[in-house]
Scaffold this motif. Structure first.
Motif, PDB file in Angstrom:
ATOM      1  N   SER A   1       0.458   7.380   5.049  1.00 50.10           N
ATOM      2  CA  SER A   1      -0.725   8.121   5.464  1.00 50.10           C
ATOM      3  C   SER A   1      -0.881   7.988   6.966  1.00 50.10           C
ATOM      4  CB  SER A   1      -1.969   7.575   4.755  1.00 50.10           C
ATOM      5  OG  SER A   1      -3.146   8.087   5.333  1.00 50.10           O
ATOM      6  N   ASN A   2      -1.498   8.981   7.573  1.00 48.48           N
ATOM      7  CA  ASN A   2      -1.795   8.925   9.003  1.00 48.48           C
ATOM      8  C   ASN A   2      -3.146   8.266   9.290  1.00 48.48           C
ATOM      9  OD1 ASN A   2       0.596  10.246   9.809  1.00 48.48           O
ATOM     10  ND2 ASN A   2      -0.318  12.250   9.364  1.00 48.48           N
ATOM     11  N   SER A   3      -3.854   7.846   8.254  1.00 46.82           N
ATOM     12  CA  SER A   3      -5.154   7.213   8.439  1.00 46.82           C
ATOM     13  C   SER A   3      -4.992   5.838   9.093  1.00 46.82           C
ATOM     14  CB  SER A   3      -5.859   7.031   7.099  1.00 46.82           C
ATOM     15  OG  SER A   3      -5.985   8.247   6.409  1.00 46.82           O
ATOM     16  N   PRO A   4      -5.979   5.376   9.852  1.00 46.82           N
ATOM     17  CA  PRO A   4      -5.937   4.004  10.370  1.00 46.82           C
ATOM     18  C   PRO A   4      -5.780   3.018   9.215  1.00 46.82           C
ATOM     19  CG  PRO A   4      -7.728   5.247  11.388  1.00 46.82           C
ATOM     20  CD  PRO A   4      -7.188   6.101  10.277  1.00 46.82           C
ATOM     21  N   PHE A   5      -5.112   1.873   9.475  1.00 50.60           N
ATOM     22  CA  PHE A   5      -4.704   1.013   8.360  1.00 50.60           C
ATOM     23  C   PHE A   5      -5.876   0.436   7.576  1.00 50.60           C
ATOM     24  CE2 PHE A   5      -5.134  -2.207  11.733  1.00 50.60           C
ATOM     25  CZ  PHE A   5      -5.715  -3.279  11.057  1.00 50.60           C
ATOM     26  N   ALA A   6      -6.982   0.073   8.222  1.00 45.35           N
ATOM     27  CA  ALA A   6      -8.080  -0.573   7.488  1.00 45.35           C
ATOM     28  C   ALA A   6      -8.763   0.393   6.511  1.00 45.35           C
ATOM     29  CB  ALA A   6      -9.086  -1.190   8.449  1.00 45.35           C
ATOM     30  N   PRO A   7      -9.224   1.573   6.964  1.00 50.24           N
ATOM     31  CA  PRO A   7      -9.825   2.488   5.982  1.00 50.24           C
ATOM     32  C   PRO A   7      -8.834   2.968   4.930  1.00 50.24           C
ATOM     33  CG  PRO A   7      -9.627   3.551   8.135  1.00 50.24           C
ATOM     34  CD  PRO A   7      -9.341   2.100   8.332  1.00 50.24           C
TER      35      PRO A   7
ATOM     36  N   ASP B   1       0.830  -1.200   0.000  1.00 54.97           N
ATOM     37  CA  ASP B   1       0.000   0.000   0.000  1.00 54.97           C
ATOM     38  C   ASP B   1       0.870   1.257   0.000  1.00 54.97           C
ATOM     39  OD1 ASP B   1      -2.713   1.333   0.403  1.00 54.97           O
ATOM     40  OD2 ASP B   1      -1.617   2.074   2.160  1.00 54.97           O
ATOM     41  N   ASN B   2       1.916   1.272   0.807  1.00 54.45           N
ATOM     42  CA  ASN B   2       2.809   2.426   0.857  1.00 54.45           C
ATOM     43  C   ASN B   2       3.526   2.631  -0.472  1.00 54.45           C
ATOM     44  OD1 ASN B   2       2.178   3.104   3.456  1.00 54.45           O
ATOM     45  ND2 ASN B   2       3.906   2.035   4.385  1.00 54.45           N
ATOM     46  N   GLU B   3       3.928   1.537  -1.121  1.00 54.56           N
ATOM     47  CA  GLU B   3       4.614   1.654  -2.405  1.00 54.56           C
ATOM     48  C   GLU B   3       3.694   2.233  -3.472  1.00 54.56           C
ATOM     49  OE1 GLU B   3       5.980  -2.279  -3.246  1.00 54.56           O
ATOM     50  OE2 GLU B   3       7.777  -2.102  -1.983  1.00 54.56           O
TER      51      GLU B   3
ATOM     52  N   PRO C   1     -17.423  13.338   8.808  1.00 49.14           N
ATOM     53  CA  PRO C   1     -15.968  13.516   8.826  1.00 49.14           C
ATOM     54  C   PRO C   1     -15.237  12.571   7.873  1.00 49.14           C
ATOM     55  CG  PRO C   1     -16.841  13.561  11.054  1.00 49.14           C
ATOM     56  CD  PRO C   1     -17.981  13.181  10.168  1.00 49.14           C
ATOM     57  N   LYS C   2     -14.262  13.129   7.167  1.00 46.58           N
ATOM     58  CA  LYS C   2     -13.474  12.344   6.229  1.00 46.58           C
ATOM     59  C   LYS C   2     -12.503  11.455   7.005  1.00 46.58           C
ATOM     60  CE  LYS C   2     -13.454  13.246   2.264  1.00 46.58           C
ATOM     61  NZ  LYS C   2     -14.316  12.837   1.134  1.00 46.58           N
ATOM     62  N   ILE C   3     -12.501  10.151   6.671  1.00 43.45           N
ATOM     63  CA  ILE C   3     -11.585   9.208   7.318  1.00 43.45           C
ATOM     64  C   ILE C   3     -10.375   8.951   6.428  1.00 43.45           C
ATOM     65  CG2 ILE C   3     -11.343   6.916   8.319  1.00 43.45           C
ATOM     66  CD1 ILE C   3     -13.221   8.819   9.854  1.00 43.45           C
ATOM     67  N   HIS C   4     -10.625   8.601   5.183  1.00 41.80           N
ATOM     68  CA  HIS C   4      -9.560   8.447   4.179  1.00 41.80           C
ATOM     69  C   HIS C   4     -10.238   8.490   2.823  1.00 41.80           C
ATOM     70  CE1 HIS C   4      -5.550   7.213   2.755  1.00 41.80           C
ATOM     71  NE2 HIS C   4      -6.216   6.552   1.814  1.00 41.80           N
ATOM     72  N   GLU C   5      -9.835   9.390   1.991  1.00 45.23           N
ATOM     73  CA  GLU C   5     -10.456   9.606   0.681  1.00 45.23           C
ATOM     74  C   GLU C   5     -10.668   8.273  -0.063  1.00 45.23           C
ATOM     75  OE1 GLU C   5     -12.282  11.720  -2.123  1.00 45.23           O
ATOM     76  OE2 GLU C   5     -11.378  12.685  -0.378  1.00 45.23           O
ATOM     77  N   PRO C   6     -11.892   7.985  -0.554  1.00 47.72           N
ATOM     78  CA  PRO C   6     -13.097   8.827  -0.552  1.00 47.72           C
ATOM     79  C   PRO C   6     -14.046   8.540   0.610  1.00 47.72           C
ATOM     80  CG  PRO C   6     -13.444   6.937  -1.975  1.00 47.72           C
ATOM     81  CD  PRO C   6     -12.064   6.784  -1.394  1.00 47.72           C
TER      82      PRO C   6
END
Length: 438
Positions: free
Chosen positions: A154-160, A147-149, A213-218
């Motif tokens: 991202s600072n979002s929690p890993f699942a979302p 995912d990082n590659e 509230p936005k968690i991780h786009e979208p």
């Protein structure tokens, strides 16, 4: 008890039926007084009452949970009896409940047992999912690295983050709009209004979902499933057992069931959609359709793993409910709700009903069995004959099940102590003599 099967039937295995379902309401962690044995006891007793059998008829139990110490399964089952049966503890992340169902099915299919239990429960922590063993490699390390590659840190929690990035890929690849994901959440929240087991039963406007509230786009908050506590149980039996106990009118046949795990494409194809399990869901569905002798067009009702709205959208295509890249068009035509081609997540799904990891797969089983038995009350899908279940866990495992009612006329033969309504069940339970806790 041995069945009188022909050699052909023996080579194919016994037919397997769900004869009883029970579950608890799903609760917000910390907002109720139940511990996991209490939740499990409620679900087990309701499933046994539904099946009209005693616990000592059960020959084995497969018990799923993710957060708990070893042998919590025994502690949970012991609340209804201690008969020395095999009790197998199961942990397969978010597909834990359906993994227990898969093992229970195989025990009956093989002829090893004639009556078994699949139980799932969870007592969770508030907030996002977390890990508890920082001193060793995470089983999801390759998912994080890929995912990082592909998308950067991202600072979002890993699942979302993982599922949201799959949604972003779908937008980029097929022109899907953020509103399509919001419409899925709007649908599922709307469905949950009619489900008394649901953790949330609030209806929202599409604008409220988009502006939460936005968690991780979208993904916004109202497009993400909550952590939950709860339990669900299913009793499975062979055809010989069904006939011996006169359960034909309520038995629901498991036409096909398959579990798949990740393929090399999960990591090698550098796709956020494949990273969240679309390939194993696609292959799993194809296997189930072949086993059951059906195609997607034969299905009327679906419970699928909408941990996030992006996963529901991607899963439409993996299951063959619509062509690849066309999910947005089908959503705009309301093809996945009442009056459309399929009714998906009539329970409210994980997004609104809740997601106690170990219980989710068996709650899906309960909803679909009630649907094909005509017991789903206000959320009943018209002419529901064949149902499809999809339960996914990252790490990974996917379980898909096809169900069909064994014989019409169940409602004509309802006993006074049978119901899919928890309010009625609670009255029945209150009237019973309270057994002392273990």
């Amino acid at each position: 008890m041995q069945s009188n099967l022909t050699s052909q039937q023996q080579s194919n295995g016994q037919r397997v039926f769900v004869i009883g379902n029970g579950m608890t309401k799903f609760y917000k962690p910390g907002k109720h007084d139940y511990d996991y044995p209490d939740l499990a006891k409620l679900a087990i007793e309701r499933s046994l009452r539904d099946a009209n059998i005693k616990y000592d008829e059960v020959q084995a139990a497969y018990v799923g949970y993710v957060y708990g110490d070893s042998t919590c399964g025994q502690r949970a089952v012991y609340t209804v009896g201690m008969t020395g049966i095999p009790i197998v503890n199961v942990n397969n992340n978010c597909s834990t409940g359906s993994s227990a169902l898969y093992l229970a099915h195989n025990a009956v299919k093989s002829g090893m047992n004639d009556c078994v239990m699949a139980l799932g429960f969870e007592k969770m922590f508030t907030g996002s999912l977390q890990t508890f063993f920082p001193d060793r490699i995470s089983p999801l390390d390759k998912f994080f690295i890929n995912d990082n590659e592909m998308r950067g840190d991202s600072n979002s929690p890993f699942a979302p983050r993982l599922f949201g990035n799959a949604g972003r890929e779908h937008i980029e690849k097929y022109g899907t709009k953020p509103e399509h994901f919001a419409k899925i959440a709007w649908k599922n929240h709307k469905h949950s209004v009619n489900n008394p087991y649901s953790q949330f039963r609030d209806e929202y406007t599409l604008e409220q979902i988009i502006k939460s509230p936005k968690i991780h786009e979208p993904l916004t908050k109202l497009q993400c499933c909550p952590t939950s506590d709860g339990a669900a149980c299913a009793i499975l039996a062979s055809e010989a057992y069904v006939k011996q106990h006169n359960l034909q009118d309520q038995a629901v046949e498991i036409l096909g069931i398959t579990m798949t795990t990740d393929y090399r494409s999960t990591f090698d194809d550098k796709s956020s959609i494949k990273l969240i399990g679309s390939e194993m869901a696609k292959k799993c569905a194809q296997s189930v359709y072949k086993q059951a002798g059906i195609s997607p067009k034969d299905v009327q009702v679906v419970e699928l793993h909408d941990c996030f709205s992006a996963n529901e959208l991607c899963t439409y295509e993996a299951l063959g409910l619509c062509p690849e890249g066309k999910a947005g068009e089908y959503i705009d035509k309301n093809e996945f709700t009442y009056g459309g081609k399929y009714v998906v997540n009539p329970s409210g799904g994980l997004i609104s009903k809740g997601h106690p990891l170990g219980a989710t797969g068996l709650a899906q089983c309960a909803e679909l069995c009630w649907q094909v038995r005509g017991m789903a009350d206000k959320r009943q899908v018209k002419d529901a004959k064949i149902a499809l279940q999809h339960n996914l866990g990252l790490g990974g495992a996917c379980v898909i099940v096809a169900y069909k009612k064994y014989q019409p006329g169940y409602q004509k033969n309802l006993r006074k102590d049978q119901s899919a309504d928890p309010a009625i069940l609670e009255k029945l339970e209150a009237a019973q003599e309270e057994r002392p806790k273990l």
